[in-house]
Enzyme design. Sequence first.
Site, mmCIF file in Angstrom:
data_model
loop_
_atom_site.group_PDB
_atom_site.id
_atom_site.type_symbol
_atom_site.label_atom_id
_atom_site.label_comp_id
_atom_site.label_asym_id
_atom_site.label_seq_id
_atom_site.Cartn_x
_atom_site.Cartn_y
_atom_site.Cartn_z
ATOM 1 N N SER A 16 1.834 -1.874 5.585
ATOM 2 C CA SER A 16 1.351 -1.317 6.585
ATOM 3 C C SER A 16 2.057 -1.382 7.861
ATOM 4 O O SER A 16 2.116 -2.713 8.565
ATOM 5 C CB SER A 16 -0.256 -1.553 6.881
ATOM 6 O OG SER A 16 -0.628 -1.010 8.096
HETATM 7 N N1 GSH Z 1 -3.899 4.582 15.116
HETATM 8 C C1 GSH Z 1 -3.864 3.277 14.196
HETATM 9 C C2 GSH Z 1 -3.230 3.986 13.275
HETATM 10 C C3 GSH Z 1 -3.147 2.904 11.908
HETATM 11 C C4 GSH Z 1 -2.711 3.568 10.603
HETATM 12 O O1 GSH Z 1 -2.625 4.680 10.329
HETATM 13 N N2 GSH Z 1 -3.044 2.655 9.520
HETATM 14 C C5 GSH Z 1 -2.637 3.221 8.187
HETATM 15 C C6 GSH Z 1 -1.887 2.167 7.279
HETATM 16 S S1 GSH Z 1 -0.400 1.905 8.017
HETATM 17 C C7 GSH Z 1 -3.811 3.346 7.423
HETATM 18 O O2 GSH Z 1 -4.546 2.727 6.833
HETATM 19 N N3 GSH Z 1 -4.579 4.663 7.729
HETATM 20 C C8 GSH Z 1 -5.790 5.059 7.349
HETATM 21 C C9 GSH Z 1 -6.446 6.297 8.162
HETATM 22 O O3 GSH Z 1 -5.932 6.552 9.411
HETATM 23 O O4 GSH Z 1 -7.406 6.632 7.906
HETATM 24 C C10 GSH Z 1 -2.818 2.406 14.967
HETATM 25 O O5 GSH Z 1 -2.215 2.743 16.070
HETATM 26 O O6 GSH Z 1 -2.860 1.268 14.556
#
Ligand code: GSH
Length: 241
Positions: A16
Amino acid sequence: MALTRPCVSLLYDVASPYSWLAFEVCDRYTKIWDADIKFNPFLLGGVMKATGNAPPGALPAKRVYMREDLARCAKHFNVPLNYIKDGKVLYTSLAAQRLLTAVSLDEPALLRPLSRALWLRIWSANTDIAQQESLAAACAAAGATPRDAAALLLRSTEPDVKERLRAVTQVAIDRGAFGAPTLIVTLPGGPPEGDLFFGCDRFDQLAAAIGQPWLGPDPLSNAASRPLSPGAEPHERQSRL
Ligand SMILES: N[C@@H](CCC(=O)N[C@@H](CS)C(=O)NCC(=O)O)C(=O)O
């Protein structure tokens, strides 16, 4: 044991890229916040499976947005993150997360440098983190001797290490995790389940929740003068979320 100060538990997976950004922020704020910051490898694939969620890249429109968003985030967080260009790079992080779990149990001082070395491989250099040679190379970049790396790789296949990774992932799922990074904040005198934050973009609110300052994602550095390398200072053994 009762908490004497706030605790921030970062649950992360090196597959991630947003976890990498949160990891670097947590690493930087260990020197600033009056809080215990714990680094806990978990398995994002297990979280996705258990919750019926899917990685953002699975939806074409999100994949396009993510490419733009991550380029902006790399600058904003001062982390050398590059979107994966090479389709041959495997996102499979099971072996890497087991290795990090073994390290968290047996060589905790190596946990942060090795996590960073793995992210530098996959999300900066766009190289593999699934093969044994790749994991050994990451261990070397993090400062482990070839002998220690071989021992840790062997250790990462043992049943108690696999079980520990499964258990940490299950605790996160039970608490409501659906993706990565997941941060769980517990406060002295507060409810034991704590508050759950998702993403690297909620640190302003998280800092407010623990009563500590938020000085932006890279508060200590002159961005131009500090290239990122895997090394980090040794820190205490971490045994629970
Ligand atoms: N808005 C979050 C996005 C984080 C994200 O998209 N993480 C991914 C893995 S890299 C995830 O687990 N997404 C699941 C989801 O969005 O439901 C950030 O800026 O950290």
